[in-house]
Design an enzyme around this catalytic site. Structure first.
Site, PDB file in Angstrom:
ATOM      1  N   HIS A  82      39.121  27.656  40.194  1.00 55.56           N
ATOM      2  CA  HIS A  82      40.048  26.528  40.097  1.00 55.56           C
ATOM      3  C   HIS A  82      39.625  25.570  38.985  1.00 55.56           C
ATOM      4  CE1 HIS A  82      37.875  23.530  43.065  1.00 55.56           C
ATOM      5  NE2 HIS A  82      37.101  23.913  42.107  1.00 55.56           N
TER       6      HIS A  82
ATOM      7  N   CYS B  56      34.250  19.953  37.533  1.00 57.75           N
ATOM      8  CA  CYS B  56      35.399  20.655  38.115  1.00 57.75           C
ATOM      9  C   CYS B  56      36.627  20.567  37.218  1.00 57.75           C
ATOM     10  CB  CYS B  56      35.712  20.134  39.510  1.00 57.75           C
ATOM     11  SG  CYS B  56      34.638  20.860  40.759  1.00 57.75           S
TER      12      CYS B  56
ATOM     13  N   HIS C  72      36.349  27.509  36.962  1.00 57.32           N
ATOM     14  CA  HIS C  72      35.052  27.911  37.507  1.00 57.32           C
ATOM     15  C   HIS C  72      35.307  28.396  38.924  1.00 57.32           C
ATOM     16  CE1 HIS C  72      35.647  23.822  38.912  1.00 57.32           C
ATOM     17  NE2 HIS C  72      34.952  24.165  39.971  1.00 57.32           N
TER      18      HIS C  72
ATOM     19  N   HIS D 127      34.219  29.361  43.105  1.00 58.66           N
ATOM     20  CA  HIS D 127      33.455  28.996  44.302  1.00 58.66           C
ATOM     21  C   HIS D 127      33.502  30.161  45.280  1.00 58.66           C
ATOM     22  CE1 HIS D 127      32.904  24.708  43.470  1.00 58.66           C
ATOM     23  NE2 HIS D 127      34.151  24.680  43.019  1.00 58.66           N
TER      24      HIS D 127
ATOM     25  N   ASP E 258      41.868  35.400  47.766  1.00 55.94           N
ATOM     26  CA  ASP E 258      40.647  36.055  47.284  1.00 55.94           C
ATOM     27  C   ASP E 258      40.810  36.591  45.864  1.00 55.94           C
ATOM     28  OD1 ASP E 258      37.980  36.909  47.550  1.00 55.94           O
ATOM     29  OD2 ASP E 258      38.642  38.930  48.076  1.00 55.94           O
ATOM     30  N   HIS E 259      39.830  36.267  45.014  1.00 59.75           N
ATOM     31  CA  HIS E 259      39.799  36.686  43.609  1.00 59.75           C
ATOM     32  C   HIS E 259      41.012  36.190  42.824  1.00 59.75           C
ATOM     33  CE1 HIS E 259      36.472  39.088  44.982  1.00 59.75           C
ATOM     34  NE2 HIS E 259      36.148  39.333  43.722  1.00 59.75           N
TER      35      HIS E 259
ATOM     36  N   GLU F  40      33.335  24.547  50.450  1.00 58.89           N
ATOM     37  CA  GLU F  40      33.455  24.858  49.020  1.00 58.89           C
ATOM     38  C   GLU F  40      32.090  25.239  48.461  1.00 58.89           C
ATOM     39  OE1 GLU F  40      36.408  23.025  46.034  1.00 58.89           O
ATOM     40  OE2 GLU F  40      34.565  21.864  45.829  1.00 58.89           O
TER      41      GLU F  40
HETATM   42 NI    NI Z   1      35.102  23.244  41.807  1.00 59.92          NI
END
Ligand code: NI
Length: 136
Positions: free
Chosen positions: A15, A34, A40, A42, A80-81, A125
């Site tokens: 995100h 962020c 990037h 998580h 996911d992914h 997160e």
């Molecule tokens: Ni983040």
């Protein structure tokens, strides 16, 4: 007698947190790393908790097999992914913070469970940062 049943799940997603209507400086000030324009990732840990009366016949609050399938279909298969900003319509104009993600996940699961049950979403997160949302 009431009890809470929880099921854990996991997904990886990328995100970026930013507001289109803010300057780069303001976005960096508020969202820091962020706001990285190249996104990037998580490793999200999800806990879905359902609270309600224990059924006197089955002894269940909820059938965990059913809950597992709902989480797979509504969350894991969807998140996911993925790049949350680019791949999910829910975050087209909504920052994919853990708070907003928890609300989106709650709203996807709530209609699929017995309305007599209370639902709580816990979303990690990072191992140290997590959010809870239960529909308020
Ligand atoms: Ni983040």
């Amino acid at each position: 007698m009431k009890a809470t049943v929880s099921r854990k799940a996991h997904f990886n997603a990328a995100h970026r947190l930013y507001r289109k209507d803010w300057s780069d400086d303001k976005n960096n000030e508020i969202f820091g790393k962020c706001n990285n324009p190249n996104y990037h990732g998580h490793n999200y840990e999800l806990i879905v908790s359902v609270t309600g009366d224990i059924d006197q016949v089955t002894g269940f609050v909820v059938d965990v097999k059913v809950l597992k399938e709902i989480i797979k279909t509504e969350v894991e298969d969807v998140f996911d992914h993925k790049n949350l900003n680019l791949d999910l319509k829910e975050f087209k104009d909504l920052n994919p913070t853990a708070e907003n993600m928890s609300v989106v996940i709650y709203n996807k699961i709530k209609p699929l469970i017995n309305p007599d049950l209370d639902l709580e979403i816990t979303l990690y997160e990072t191992p140290r940062n997590f959010v809870k949302y239960s529909g308020n």
